[in-house]
Enzyme design. Sequence first.
Site, PDB file in Angstrom:
ATOM      1  N   GLN A 190       0.879  -1.113   0.348  1.00 18.48           N
ATOM      2  CA  GLN A 190      -0.094  -0.176   0.001  1.00 18.48           C
ATOM      3  C   GLN A 190       0.965   1.019  -0.103  1.00 18.48           C
ATOM      4  O   GLN A 190       0.618   2.479  -0.060  1.00 18.48           O
ATOM      5  CB  GLN A 190      -1.218  -0.135   0.623  1.00 18.48           C
ATOM      6  CG  GLN A 190      -1.525  -1.372   1.522  1.00 18.48           C
ATOM      7  CD  GLN A 190      -3.025  -1.234   2.644  1.00 18.48           C
ATOM      8  OE1 GLN A 190      -3.370  -0.443   3.649  1.00 18.48           O
ATOM      9  NE2 GLN A 190      -1.997  -1.767   3.734  1.00 18.48           N
ATOM     10  N   HIS A 193      -1.945   1.476  -3.645  1.00 19.26           N
ATOM     11  CA  HIS A 193      -1.937   2.550  -4.200  1.00 19.26           C
ATOM     12  C   HIS A 193      -1.024   3.990  -4.650  1.00 19.26           C
ATOM     13  O   HIS A 193      -0.830   4.839  -4.421  1.00 19.26           O
ATOM     14  CB  HIS A 193      -1.850   3.150  -2.578  1.00 19.26           C
ATOM     15  CG  HIS A 193      -2.685   2.928  -2.295  1.00 19.26           C
ATOM     16  ND1 HIS A 193      -2.755   2.749  -0.500  1.00 19.26           N
ATOM     17  CD2 HIS A 193      -3.582   2.406  -1.888  1.00 19.26           C
ATOM     18  CE1 HIS A 193      -3.279   2.196   0.131  1.00 19.26           C
ATOM     19  NE2 HIS A 193      -4.181   1.966  -0.849  1.00 19.26           N
ATOM     20  N   CYS A 231       0.260  20.216 -23.141  1.00 14.12           N
ATOM     21  CA  CYS A 231      -1.096  19.849 -23.704  1.00 14.12           C
ATOM     22  C   CYS A 231      -1.864  21.219 -22.462  1.00 14.12           C
ATOM     23  O   CYS A 231      -2.951  21.449 -22.013  1.00 14.12           O
ATOM     24  CB  CYS A 231      -1.822  18.594 -22.739  1.00 14.12           C
ATOM     25  SG  CYS A 231      -2.358  18.397 -21.550  1.00 14.12           S
ATOM     26  N   THR A 271       0.220  -2.918   8.946  1.00 15.26           N
ATOM     27  CA  THR A 271      -0.525  -1.961   8.561  1.00 15.26           C
ATOM     28  C   THR A 271      -1.725  -2.082   9.709  1.00 15.26           C
ATOM     29  O   THR A 271      -1.867  -3.147   9.902  1.00 15.26           O
ATOM     30  CB  THR A 271      -0.949  -2.448   7.135  1.00 15.26           C
ATOM     31  OG1 THR A 271      -2.538  -1.526   6.278  1.00 15.26           O
ATOM     32  CG2 THR A 271      -1.740  -4.134   6.888  1.00 15.26           C
ATOM     33  N   SER A 272      -2.630  -0.739   8.883  1.00 19.85           N
ATOM     34  CA  SER A 272      -3.819  -0.519  10.368  1.00 19.85           C
ATOM     35  C   SER A 272      -4.996  -1.337   9.643  1.00 19.85           C
ATOM     36  O   SER A 272      -5.674  -1.724  10.815  1.00 19.85           O
ATOM     37  CB  SER A 272      -3.679   0.882  10.564  1.00 19.85           C
ATOM     38  OG  SER A 272      -4.461   1.444   9.406  1.00 19.85           O
TER      39      SER A 272
HETATM   40  C1  BV8 Z   1     -11.505   2.932  -2.853  1.00 16.38           C
HETATM   41  C2  BV8 Z   1      -2.527   8.239  -0.853  1.00 16.38           C
HETATM   42  C3  BV8 Z   1     -13.327   2.717  -4.848  1.00 16.38           C
HETATM   43  C4  BV8 Z   1      -2.955   8.865  -0.294  1.00 16.38           C
HETATM   44  C5  BV8 Z   1      -3.857   5.972   0.826  1.00 16.38           C
HETATM   45  C6  BV8 Z   1     -16.201   7.140   1.327  1.00 16.38           C
HETATM   46  C7  BV8 Z   1     -16.258   7.514  -0.124  1.00 16.38           C
HETATM   47  C8  BV8 Z   1     -15.054   6.270  -1.332  1.00 16.38           C
HETATM   48  C9  BV8 Z   1     -14.190   5.562  -0.393  1.00 16.38           C
HETATM   49  C10 BV8 Z   1     -14.488   5.511   0.872  1.00 16.38           C
HETATM   50  C11 BV8 Z   1     -15.104   6.212   1.500  1.00 16.38           C
HETATM   51  N1  BV8 Z   1     -15.457   5.843   3.115  1.00 16.38           N
HETATM   52  C12 BV8 Z   1     -14.656   4.684   2.463  1.00 16.38           C
HETATM   53  C13 BV8 Z   1     -14.342   4.545   1.590  1.00 16.38           C
HETATM   54  C14 BV8 Z   1     -12.814   3.603   1.234  1.00 16.38           C
HETATM   55  C15 BV8 Z   1     -11.717   4.560   1.528  1.00 16.38           C
HETATM   56  C16 BV8 Z   1     -10.840   3.851   2.782  1.00 16.38           C
HETATM   57  O1  BV8 Z   1     -10.630   2.533   3.086  1.00 16.38           O
HETATM   58  N2  BV8 Z   1     -10.831   4.727   4.109  1.00 16.38           N
HETATM   59  C17 BV8 Z   1     -10.968   4.065   5.161  1.00 16.38           C
HETATM   60  C18 BV8 Z   1      -9.975   6.035   5.670  1.00 16.38           C
HETATM   61  C19 BV8 Z   1     -12.089   4.249   6.242  1.00 16.38           C
HETATM   62  N3  BV8 Z   1     -10.904   3.962   0.487  1.00 16.38           N
HETATM   63  C20 BV8 Z   1     -10.549   5.131  -1.091  1.00 16.38           C
HETATM   64  O2  BV8 Z   1     -10.977   6.223  -1.592  1.00 16.38           O
HETATM   65  C21 BV8 Z   1      -9.950   4.191  -1.955  1.00 16.38           C
HETATM   66  N4  BV8 Z   1     -10.806   4.777  -3.024  1.00 16.38           N
HETATM   67  O3  BV8 Z   1     -12.365   3.044  -1.768  1.00 16.38           O
HETATM   68  O4  BV8 Z   1     -11.908   4.154  -4.244  1.00 16.38           O
HETATM   69  C22 BV8 Z   1     -14.692   4.228  -5.015  1.00 16.38           C
HETATM   70  C23 BV8 Z   1     -14.227   5.440  -5.918  1.00 16.38           C
HETATM   71  C24 BV8 Z   1     -15.632   5.972  -5.494  1.00 16.38           C
HETATM   72  C25 BV8 Z   1     -16.277   6.109  -4.917  1.00 16.38           C
HETATM   73  C26 BV8 Z   1     -16.725   5.170  -4.344  1.00 16.38           C
HETATM   74  C27 BV8 Z   1     -15.464   3.781  -4.243  1.00 16.38           C
HETATM   75  C28 BV8 Z   1      -8.856   4.212  -2.085  1.00 16.38           C
HETATM   76  C29 BV8 Z   1      -7.706   3.939  -1.022  1.00 16.38           C
HETATM   77  C30 BV8 Z   1      -6.697   4.821  -0.830  1.00 16.38           C
HETATM   78  C31 BV8 Z   1      -6.261   5.986  -0.740  1.00 16.38           C
HETATM   79  N5  BV8 Z   1      -5.250   6.312  -0.472  1.00 16.38           N
HETATM   80  N6  BV8 Z   1      -2.776   7.237   0.360  1.00 16.38           N
HETATM   81  C32 BV8 Z   1      -1.055   9.312   0.158  1.00 16.38           C
HETATM   82  O5  BV8 Z   1      -0.736   7.980   0.496  1.00 16.38           O
HETATM   83  O6  BV8 Z   1      -0.633  10.536  -0.259  1.00 16.38           O
HETATM   84  S1  BV8 Z   1      -4.056   5.623   2.065  1.00 16.38           S
HETATM   85  C33 BV8 Z   1      -2.740   5.803   2.814  1.00 16.38           C
HETATM   86  O7  BV8 Z   1      -3.530   4.488   3.979  1.00 16.38           O
HETATM   87  C34 BV8 Z   1      -1.494   5.577   2.268  1.00 16.38           C
HETATM   88  O8  BV8 Z   1      -1.753   5.101   1.514  1.00 16.38           O
HETATM   89  C35 BV8 Z   1      -1.755   3.817   3.084  1.00 16.38           C
HETATM   90  O9  BV8 Z   1      -1.023   3.163   2.227  1.00 16.38           O
HETATM   91  C36 BV8 Z   1      -2.865   3.227   3.781  1.00 16.38           C
HETATM   92  C37 BV8 Z   1      -2.590   2.033   4.675  1.00 16.38           C
HETATM   93  O10 BV8 Z   1      -2.916   3.328   5.812  1.00 16.38           O
HETATM   94  P1  BV8 Z   1      -1.285   2.415   6.551  1.00 16.38           P
HETATM   95  O11 BV8 Z   1       0.074   1.846   5.463  1.00 16.38           O
HETATM   96  O12 BV8 Z   1      -1.841   0.765   6.960  1.00 16.38           O
HETATM   97  O13 BV8 Z   1      -0.486   2.661   7.622  1.00 16.38           O
HETATM   98  P2  BV8 Z   1      -0.964   2.930   9.064  1.00 16.38           P
HETATM   99  O14 BV8 Z   1      -0.207   4.335   9.551  1.00 16.38           O
HETATM  100  O15 BV8 Z   1      -2.424   3.512   8.973  1.00 16.38           O
HETATM  101  O16 BV8 Z   1      -0.567   2.036   9.973  1.00 16.38           O
HETATM  102  C38 BV8 Z   1       0.566   1.899  10.159  1.00 16.38           C
HETATM  103  C39 BV8 Z   1       1.141   0.258  11.144  1.00 16.38           C
HETATM  104  O17 BV8 Z   1       1.912  -0.231  10.955  1.00 16.38           O
HETATM  105  C40 BV8 Z   1       0.378   0.370  12.227  1.00 16.38           C
HETATM  106  O18 BV8 Z   1      -0.346  -1.021  13.046  1.00 16.38           O
HETATM  107  C41 BV8 Z   1       1.241   0.514  13.867  1.00 16.38           C
HETATM  108  O19 BV8 Z   1       0.719  -0.045  14.632  1.00 16.38           O
HETATM  109  C42 BV8 Z   1       2.365  -0.021  12.385  1.00 16.38           C
HETATM  110  N7  BV8 Z   1       3.577  -0.576  12.553  1.00 16.38           N
HETATM  111  C43 BV8 Z   1       4.392   0.484  12.967  1.00 16.38           C
HETATM  112  N8  BV8 Z   1       5.666   1.108  13.170  1.00 16.38           N
HETATM  113  C44 BV8 Z   1       6.014  -0.427  12.886  1.00 16.38           C
HETATM  114  C45 BV8 Z   1       5.001  -0.785  13.002  1.00 16.38           C
HETATM  115  N9  BV8 Z   1       4.174  -2.232  12.515  1.00 16.38           N
HETATM  116  C46 BV8 Z   1       5.524  -2.755  12.327  1.00 16.38           C
HETATM  117  N10 BV8 Z   1       6.780  -2.616  12.472  1.00 16.38           N
HETATM  118  C47 BV8 Z   1       7.006  -0.911  12.704  1.00 16.38           C
HETATM  119  N11 BV8 Z   1       8.141  -0.660  12.930  1.00 16.38           N
HETATM  120 ZN    ZN Z   2      -1.006  16.299 -20.673  1.00 17.08          ZN
END
Ligand code: BV8
Ligand code: ZN
Length: 243
Positions: free
Chosen positions: A97, A115, A146, A184-185
């Site tokens: 991701q 992503h 463009c 990942t969360s």
């Molecule tokens: C989609 C890019 C279909 C930006 C990201 C309403 C309308 C539309 C969609 C939705 C909606 N409601 C919900 C959704 C779905 C939505 C979604 O899931 N929302 C969530 C927040 C509820 N998803 C979308 O919108 C997706 N598209 O559904 O399209 C659609 C289309 C049109 C209309 C309807 C539907 C698109 C999802 C992609 C979004 N883009 N990022 C950017 O990066 O700048 S999401 C963002 O979160 C990142 O990309 C990341 O990859 C992703 C997941 O986060 P994690 O990687 O898990 O990171 P996090 O910090 O959360 O967790 C880290 C973990 O690591 C923790 O657990 C921690 O304990 C652990 N950790 C920390 N240190 C360590 C460790 N573990 C091990 N070792 C360590 N040292």
């Molecule tokens: Zn262009």
Amino acid sequence: MYEELLTQLSISKRIVFFTGAGISAESGIPTFRGEEGIWQKFRPEELANFSAFMRNPKLVWEWYQYRRKIVRDSLPNPGHTAIVDFEKYFDVTIITQNVDNLHNRAGSKKVYELHGNIERNYCVRCKRRFDYIEFPDAESPPLCDCGSNIRPDIVWFGEYLPQDQFAASEKAAEQSDIFFVVGTSSIVYPAASITSIAKSAGSFVVEINIAETEISNRVNLFLKGKSGEILPEILNQLKVKFL
Ligand code: BV8
Ligand code: ZN
């Protein structure tokens, strides 16, 4: 310490690593959620979506320039490099991701990016690609020939994931013997649904995280700790025992 996992690994061929921001935390790249998460400082609604970009292209572009700099100043950590090592002994697929390009930079071969990738860009209108081009001092989004804005090749909220990457990831999850969920969360969909695909296909699901998540009670094995420590340790024990 990892008896059950080592036994599973000794009879496995295909391994998937499904990774999130946590695997890059030890490279110094902030995660999204949690105390120092970037969503504490910035609100995703204001930045990580297309309308925010069209409303204020300069703000969003600057935010990605700031994150690109952090990523470029970072290095893959022992978690990334242990996965490259696993590739010598198993058929490994990485489904990430993360947009930080660190699996590729570590040298991993088969990486599906759900992503997008912060090192790639494309034109909002003609979709022309501008990959791995540095726009070092562009404060606002550079313009394509463009005339339209160039945007980061990142999947924003409300945008569809790249269909080819997602379909290939689903297939890899279904065919995996062992499915590692690393750092990942598991709250962003549809990416997080990949783990349930693996589980229902009968994979042995192993979660590596510094804290429990909402899937921890549904996996076969939960290993609490840093991925940069646990992954190399698993491989070391495997080498001693079986390889
Ligand atoms: C989609 C890019 C279909 C930006 C990201 C309403 C309308 C539309 C969609 C939705 C909606 N409601 C919900 C959704 C779905 C939505 C979604 O899931 N929302 C969530 C927040 C509820 N998803 C979308 O919108 C997706 N598209 O559904 O399209 C659609 C289309 C049109 C209309 C309807 C539907 C698109 C999802 C992609 C979004 N883009 N990022 C950017 O990066 O700048 S999401 C963002 O979160 C990142 O990309 C990341 O990859 C992703 C997941 O986060 P994690 O990687 O898990 O990171 P996090 O910090 O959360 O967790 C880290 C973990 O690591 C923790 O657990 C921690 O304990 C652990 N950790 C920390 N240190 C360590 C460790 N573990 C091990 N070792 C360590 N040292
Ligand atoms: Zn262009």
